[in-house]
Design an enzyme around this catalytic site. Structure first.
Site, mmCIF file in Angstrom:
data_model
loop_
_atom_site.group_PDB
_atom_site.id
_atom_site.type_symbol
_atom_site.label_atom_id
_atom_site.label_comp_id
_atom_site.label_asym_id
_atom_site.label_seq_id
_atom_site.Cartn_x
_atom_site.Cartn_y
_atom_site.Cartn_z
ATOM 1 N N ASP A 24 0.829 -1.212 0.000
ATOM 2 C CA ASP A 24 0.000 0.000 0.000
ATOM 3 C C ASP A 24 0.864 1.262 0.000
ATOM 4 O OD1 ASP A 24 -2.287 1.488 0.046
ATOM 5 O OD2 ASP A 24 -2.714 1.169 2.178
ATOM 6 N N HIS A 41 2.295 3.348 -9.046
ATOM 7 C CA HIS A 41 2.094 1.909 -9.271
ATOM 8 C C HIS A 41 3.282 1.324 -10.035
ATOM 9 C CE1 HIS A 41 -1.766 2.192 -7.486
ATOM 10 N NE2 HIS A 41 -2.364 2.808 -8.487
ATOM 11 N N SER A 70 -10.890 -7.030 -4.634
ATOM 12 C CA SER A 70 -12.244 -7.014 -5.218
ATOM 13 C C SER A 70 -12.812 -5.585 -5.139
ATOM 14 C CB SER A 70 -13.180 -7.923 -4.433
ATOM 15 O OG SER A 70 -12.598 -9.156 -4.221
ATOM 16 N N LEU A 135 10.663 -20.722 -5.029
ATOM 17 C CA LEU A 135 9.643 -19.854 -4.420
ATOM 18 C C LEU A 135 8.280 -19.991 -5.116
ATOM 19 C CD1 LEU A 135 9.012 -17.268 -2.573
ATOM 20 C CD2 LEU A 135 9.500 -15.934 -4.644
ATOM 21 N N ARG A 198 -5.093 -1.984 8.840
ATOM 22 C CA ARG A 198 -6.243 -2.845 8.520
ATOM 23 C C ARG A 198 -5.722 -4.010 7.689
ATOM 24 N NH1 ARG A 198 -8.059 2.256 7.101
ATOM 25 N NH2 ARG A 198 -7.295 1.979 4.989
ATOM 26 N N ILE A 199 -6.519 -5.108 7.631
ATOM 27 C CA ILE A 199 -6.073 -6.190 6.735
ATOM 28 C C ILE A 199 -6.888 -6.230 5.448
ATOM 29 C CG2 ILE A 199 -4.929 -7.530 8.534
ATOM 30 C CD1 ILE A 199 -7.228 -9.452 8.536
HETATM 31 C C1 FPP Z 1 -1.746 0.345 -3.386
HETATM 32 O O1 FPP Z 1 -1.453 1.665 -3.576
HETATM 33 C C2 FPP Z 1 -1.475 -0.563 -4.473
HETATM 34 C C3 FPP Z 1 -2.395 -1.105 -5.349
HETATM 35 C C4 FPP Z 1 -3.804 -0.724 -5.450
HETATM 36 C C5 FPP Z 1 -2.081 -2.194 -6.224
HETATM 37 C C6 FPP Z 1 -1.046 -2.032 -7.257
HETATM 38 C C7 FPP Z 1 0.211 -2.639 -6.850
HETATM 39 C C8 FPP Z 1 1.283 -2.602 -7.630
HETATM 40 C C9 FPP Z 1 1.211 -1.972 -8.967
HETATM 41 C C10 FPP Z 1 2.560 -3.168 -7.157
HETATM 42 C C11 FPP Z 1 2.938 -4.543 -7.574
HETATM 43 C C12 FPP Z 1 2.316 -5.152 -8.739
HETATM 44 C C13 FPP Z 1 2.605 -6.383 -9.214
HETATM 45 C C14 FPP Z 1 1.990 -6.839 -10.485
HETATM 46 C C15 FPP Z 1 3.530 -7.310 -8.548
HETATM 47 P P1 FPP Z 1 -2.605 2.726 -3.385
HETATM 48 O O2 FPP Z 1 -3.024 3.152 -4.739
HETATM 49 O O3 FPP Z 1 -3.724 2.169 -2.563
HETATM 50 O O4 FPP Z 1 -1.865 3.838 -2.625
HETATM 51 P P2 FPP Z 1 -2.500 4.978 -1.690
HETATM 52 O O5 FPP Z 1 -3.135 4.276 -0.538
HETATM 53 O O6 FPP Z 1 -1.322 5.795 -1.309
HETATM 54 O O7 FPP Z 1 -3.487 5.721 -2.530
#
Ligand code: FPP
Length: 253
Positions: A24, A41, A70, A135, A198-199
């Site tokens: 996150d 991202h 989801s 892994l 949170r989880i």
């Molecule tokens: C959280 O950041 C991340 C995501 C919603 C998912 C995307 C994750 C990646 C692109 C990293 C790894 C990907 C792969 C394919 C291994 P956020 O947008 O919730 O951040 P914020 O809470 O600061 O807004």
């Protein structure tokens, strides 16, 4: 040499078998730099790559990354389509890295809403790496823990109606086969970056006895050193699984 560097060189026998990460903070990381969220991202993907390499080096058995929940479908359309394209590019770009590192790849979640091309690439990656023995890297994508449990219950009911399973055969162990992650050990350690505590619907069933580590670090800033320190702390923790200390000592003897 620091103690975490030592564990890096010599895999710790007490290290967790299965680590799950809620990655996150990409959006906030980008915002702090005056950039668009997708930039965060992209940095998040590079960080995931680094951590996978570390996991291979320390001989971790299983690593699960929460890439898209989801609930993430309700983000702005543009961000969702940007993420889907990024996932697609990532799979393409890192296929040979996973093959060369003997990584077995799996994707879990509800693929029904994923773009067809991404679905195909995920399946291809699973099949190409299926004989690897190192892994086990699982990408939780379009995944939700509550949804996983509900769809497991639906399949259990079908089996019960077809008299494949009797009500008194339903146990914590036998229910596992209706869930995802069934051939993996339960989660030993869950890490969430970015300061949220949170989880968020991640591996609800499998985290029943997980240690949980929350760090303030935003995902793109999460360094190998911090990961190794968290693993070190884990390996010194005593997991009691609801038992008392005495019982654990007796079991070990
Ligand atoms: C959280 O950041 C991340 C995501 C919603 C998912 C995307 C994750 C990646 C692109 C990293 C790894 C990907 C792969 C394919 C291994 P956020 O947008 O919730 O951040 P914020 O809470 O600061 O807004």
């Amino acid at each position: 040499m620091s103690s975490s560097q030592e564990s890096y060189l010599n895999p710790n026998p007490n290290q967790p078998r299965h680590v799950g990460i809620i990655m996150d903070g990409n959006g906030r990381w980008a915002k702090l730099r005056g950039k668009r969220r997708i930039f965060g991202h992209e940095a998040g993907v590079l960080k995931a790559r680094e951590l996978v390499e570390t996991a291979v080096k320390i001989e971790l058995e299983a690593l699960t990354l929460y890439a898209f929940s989801s609930e993430n479908w309700s983000r702005p359309k543009k961000e969702v389509s940007g993420l889907m394209r990024l996932f697609e590019k990532t799979i393409e770009k890192y296929t040979s890295l996973l093959i060369n590192n003997n990584v077995r790849f799996k994707a879990v979640g509800d693929p029904s809403k994923l773009p067809r091309i991404l679905k195909r690439k995920l399946e291809q990656m699973e099949s190409i790496t299926s004989q690897n023995t190192g892994l086990i890297l699982t990408l939780a994508i379009a995944y939700g823990g509550q949804q996983e449990i509900v769809s497991g219950i639906k399949r259990l009911i079908e089996d019960h109606e077809s008299q494949i399973i009797d009500a008194n055969e339903i146990t914590v162990e036998s229910f596992k086969k209706y869930l995802l992650f069934q051939d993996l050990p339960d989660l030993d350690l869950m890490i969430r970056t970015s300061g949220e505590t949170r989880i968020s619907n991640f591996m609800l069933w499998q985290s029943a006895y997980s240690e949980i580590h929350f760090t303030e670090t935003l995902w793109p800033n999460f360094e190998e050193q911090e990961f190794l320190e968290i693993l070190q702390t884990y390996s010194q923790s005593e997991r009691r699984f609801g038992n008392v200390e005495e019982d654990i000592e007796l079991k070990k003897a």
